[in-house]
Design an enzyme around this catalytic site. Structure first.
Site, PDB file in Angstrom:
ATOM      1  N   GLY A 145       0.822  -1.203   0.000  1.00 25.64           N
ATOM      2  CA  GLY A 145       0.000   0.000   0.000  1.00 25.64           C
ATOM      3  C   GLY A 145       0.856   1.253   0.000  1.00 25.64           C
ATOM      4  O   GLY A 145       2.059   1.219   0.302  1.00 25.64           O
ATOM      5  N   CYS A 146       0.252   2.393  -0.318  1.00 20.87           N
ATOM      6  CA  CYS A 146       1.011   3.644  -0.407  1.00 20.87           C
ATOM      7  C   CYS A 146       1.489   4.108   0.969  1.00 20.87           C
ATOM      8  O   CYS A 146       2.667   4.432   1.143  1.00 20.87           O
ATOM      9  CB  CYS A 146       0.184   4.726  -1.099  1.00 20.87           C
ATOM     10  SG  CYS A 146      -1.465   4.986  -0.430  1.00 20.87           S
TER      11      CYS A 146
END
Length: 337
Positions: A145-146
């Protein structure tokens, strides 16, 4: 040429993948899939006259027949439903959803029941700087994920130095594209412009992804307090991580630690002053700065949430699993003006 498909191509991360694939010397985009059919340039008018291929309703049999590699830019649950049909076919998979990123316990705590537990065991977490050798030999990559990418790249060099009695506090801020393309009241212009707000404080599902992979690195037991914020930018992410160092590490120079840890990494830049979103927006770089004051450490990191936090990281993983230099077609010059 390596035949490539993108499923979920009509979203923001799909667009970023297309932009890089068009310029890739080894990959050919052969399949564009989504939940409904259409034309790629109708979803993104900037692609008109550049790549006007049709978007097809995603079909596992078509992907198997036409692709050597596929990116799944789909919501959670939808991705593993498709990946479970593709895993045994020989098609390499880079999944940008959350479906293979964390343990079954953490996944089902934050998302839904997992329907591909064999795939979950097989998947390699695609944080390249930490798992490069494992990625090269993998068939299924769980693209991080970011928020976890930006947080983990900052924290991992210090994981065995942090005092677990205090844990770490992560204050994270992301541009609006992180909320996706779907319309919702919280992402309307009138709600976001000249505004900033925290959301899901201390309960955001990326907390467990960060905690799991931070502690896996050194078999530590560090708690994570994570608070994300939405800021009025199209793209970019800024993270501040706070913690206490163990007494024996109280006198470290954190910049020296970072430089040594990432000495061979092309896409990690160690800064000598606090980082800026504009320096990384539009690129694959992660910029990191850190300070230590009497054993209290602050680590400041920044990435482009759509690129290093999603699509360019996915491409780096794809390059590696296909035996190509990981840097091929990754963006390095951003939007600094």
């Amino acid at each position: 040429m390596i035949r490539v498909g993108v499923v979920g191509i009509s979203g923001y991360t799909g667009l970023e993948l297309v932009k890089m694939l068009v310029a890739h010397p080894n990959f050919e985009l052969c399949y564009a899939g989504a939940s409904s059919s259409g034309k790629l340039s109708d979803s993104f008018s900037s692609l008109k006259g550049v790549i006007d291929m049709p978007i097809e309703v995603a079909n596992a049999d078509e992907i198997k027949a036409r692709c050597d590699l596929v990116f799944l830019a789909l919501p959670h649950k939808e991705a593993m439903s498709l990946a479970s049909k593709l895993r045994k076919s020989g098609v390499k998979i880079v999944d940008l959803s959350a479906d293979y990123r964390v343990s079954q316990e953490n996944y089902e705590k934050n998302y839904c029941s997992h329907i591909d537990l064999d795939g979950l065991k097989e998947a390699v977490y695609g944080l390249v700087e930490i798992n490069r050798d494992r990625i090269k030999n993998a068939n299924l990559i769980a693209n991080p994920g970011c928020y976890p990418t930006c947080s983990l790249l900052a924290l991992l060099p210090f994981a065995n130095m942090l005092d677990s009695k205090f844990g770490v506090m992560i204050d994270a801020k992301s541009g609006l594209s992180g909320a996706g393309k779907s319309l919702k009241p919280s992402s309307h212009f009138i709600s976001v412009n000249e505004n900033m707000n925290a959301y899901s404080p201390l309960t955001h599902r990326h907390s467990d992804e960060i905690k799991e992979h931070l502690n896996l690195a050194y078999n530590t037991d560090i708690d994570v307090m994570f608070v994300p914020h939405l800021i009025p930018l199209s793209r970019g992410m800024l993270v501040s991580s706070y913690g206490y160092l163990k007494p024996e590490f109280k006198g470290i120079d954190p910049l020296s630690v970072l430089k040594d840890f990432y000495k061979d990494e092309r896409f990690i830049r160690i800064r000598t002053e606090p980082v800026s979103i504009k320096d990384v927006a539009g690129t694959h770089f992660c910029d990191i700065f850190a300070m230590n004051k009497d054993g209290k450490i602050w680590i400041n990191s920044s990435i482009d949430n759509l690129l290093r936090g999603a699509s360019s990281q996915a491409l780096a993983n794809a390059n590696l699993i296909m035996g190509i230099d990981e840097a091929v077609a990754l963006p390095v010059i951003g939007n600094s003006i």
